[in-house]
Enzyme design. Structure first.
Site, PDB file in Angstrom:
ATOM      1  N   VAL A   6       0.914  -1.183   0.129  1.00 50.97           N
ATOM      2  CA  VAL A   6      -0.055  -0.119  -0.040  1.00 50.97           C
ATOM      3  C   VAL A   6       0.880   1.252   0.307  1.00 50.97           C
ATOM      4  O   VAL A   6       1.894   1.313   0.805  1.00 50.97           O
ATOM      5  CB  VAL A   6      -0.967   0.029   1.302  1.00 50.97           C
ATOM      6  CG1 VAL A   6      -1.488   1.240   1.396  1.00 50.97           C
ATOM      7  CG2 VAL A   6      -1.889  -0.898   1.216  1.00 50.97           C
ATOM      8  N   GLY A  10       6.545   5.978   0.371  1.00 46.57           N
ATOM      9  CA  GLY A  10       7.921   5.456   0.182  1.00 46.57           C
ATOM     10  C   GLY A  10       8.593   4.860   1.371  1.00 46.57           C
ATOM     11  O   GLY A  10       9.786   4.562   1.552  1.00 46.57           O
ATOM     12  N   ARG A  11       7.624   4.339   2.201  1.00 47.61           N
ATOM     13  CA  ARG A  11       7.861   3.786   3.503  1.00 47.61           C
ATOM     14  C   ARG A  11       8.714   4.679   4.332  1.00 47.61           C
ATOM     15  O   ARG A  11       9.489   4.057   5.334  1.00 47.61           O
ATOM     16  CB  ARG A  11       8.635   2.490   3.222  1.00 47.61           C
ATOM     17  CG  ARG A  11       7.805   1.466   2.633  1.00 47.61           C
ATOM     18  CD  ARG A  11       6.565   1.147   3.260  1.00 47.61           C
ATOM     19  NE  ARG A  11       6.044  -0.248   3.006  1.00 47.61           N
ATOM     20  CZ  ARG A  11       4.570  -0.048   2.235  1.00 47.61           C
ATOM     21  NH1 ARG A  11       4.226   1.005   1.920  1.00 47.61           N
ATOM     22  NH2 ARG A  11       4.193  -1.064   1.995  1.00 47.61           N
ATOM     23  N   LEU A  12       8.715   6.056   4.305  1.00 48.10           N
ATOM     24  CA  LEU A  12       9.587   7.012   5.127  1.00 48.10           C
ATOM     25  C   LEU A  12       8.452   7.296   6.125  1.00 48.10           C
ATOM     26  O   LEU A  12       7.974   8.404   6.236  1.00 48.10           O
ATOM     27  CB  LEU A  12      10.222   8.049   4.486  1.00 48.10           C
ATOM     28  CG  LEU A  12      11.374   7.798   3.635  1.00 48.10           C
ATOM     29  CD1 LEU A  12      11.762   8.907   2.744  1.00 48.10           C
ATOM     30  CD2 LEU A  12      12.404   7.345   4.536  1.00 48.10           C
ATOM     31  N   HIS A  13       8.118   6.255   7.122  1.00 50.71           N
ATOM     32  CA  HIS A  13       7.097   6.444   8.111  1.00 50.71           C
ATOM     33  C   HIS A  13       7.391   7.289   9.056  1.00 50.71           C
ATOM     34  O   HIS A  13       8.543   7.524   9.252  1.00 50.71           O
ATOM     35  CB  HIS A  13       6.608   5.106   8.526  1.00 50.71           C
ATOM     36  CG  HIS A  13       6.039   4.023   7.483  1.00 50.71           C
ATOM     37  ND1 HIS A  13       5.360   4.411   6.369  1.00 50.71           N
ATOM     38  CD2 HIS A  13       6.578   2.962   7.255  1.00 50.71           C
ATOM     39  CE1 HIS A  13       5.449   3.226   5.792  1.00 50.71           C
ATOM     40  NE2 HIS A  13       6.216   2.457   6.097  1.00 50.71           N
TER      41      HIS A  13
END
Length: 234
Positions: free
Chosen positions: A19, A212-215
């Site tokens: 996602v 971009g998974r830079l949570h």
């Protein structure tokens, strides 16, 4: 409804499942980035607000949390996880109820440390609570017990939680016997083997999904009356 044939199931490509949390369909529109300042009033108000927002969106059981304990049975300690419901929330911690003789009860008796994770994928949010557990006072358990439906009270008496049972019929038989036992009892008492635990955190981590998974990850570490807030890399 007919049983599904496992041999006919299409095996999904699990590696391709993902996602993009930057997609407005998966993240609340225009939600600002999680910031350390959100924890200025402590961890509990923000967790409570996130639970309420999940409830407001119609998410089923927004107070569900995956509870992890440690089993000391066997050659080495092993983590054990299951889903329970948070039934109390205060600055002291989160409260849940169970059978003290269950697997989780025995594990907490041997090692009181636990972790709990709240996960709301529709909001791209998670909260992880880690710390030591303790049994709540009997009067706290009694007050919650009064709010339970009669069927749930009967189930707590009928089930020897985590113990093997030969069939569903045997479980139904145990419930029928318990129902008959308390048929003339209006106020079913609390079983002596049942009650609440308070998970008193020394660490609470808030997670917010981002593109971009830079949570965003912000953790509160608690040491007595002192607390520090720190941002973690994703």
């Amino acid at each position: 409804m007919r049983d599904l044939d496992p041999s006919a199931a299409v095996v999904p490509d699990l590696a391709a499942m993902r996602v993009d949390y930057g997609d407005p369909l998966t993240v609340p529109a225009a939600e600002p980035d999680l910031d350390e300042s959100w924890l200025a009033g402590g961890w509990e108000p923000l967790l409570r607000r996130w639970i309420e927002q999940a409830r407001g969106l119609g998410i089923a059981e927004p107070n569900a949390m995956v509870l992890a304990t440690v089993s000391l049975v066997g050659p080495a300690p092993r983590p054990v996880a299951r889903t329970v419901l948070c039934k109390g929330l205060s600055p002291d911690g989160v409260t849940f109820y169970t059978n003290y003789d269950s697997a989780k009860g025995e594990q907490l008796a041997a090692n009181p440390y636990a972790a709990a994770s709240f996960v709301w994928p529709a909001l791209a949010r998670q909260v992880h609570v880690r710390g030591v557990t303790e049994r709540v006072p009997a009067e706290v358990t009694a007050a919650y017990w009064q709010a339970r439906p009669r069927e749930s009270r009967l189930g707590a008496w009928a089930s020897q939680q985590s113990r093997p049972v030969s069939s569903r019929a045997e479980l139904d038989r145990a419930l029928a016997e318990t129902t008959a036992r308390f048929a003339e009892v209006d106020d079913i008492p609390v079983p002596p083997h049942w009650g609440g635990y308070l998970l008193r955190p020394d660490e609470v981590e808030f997670w917010q999904g981002r593109h971009g998974r830079l949570h965003n990850r912000v953790v509160v570490r608690i040491d007595g009356a002192d607390a520090t807030v720190e941002r973690l890399q994703p």
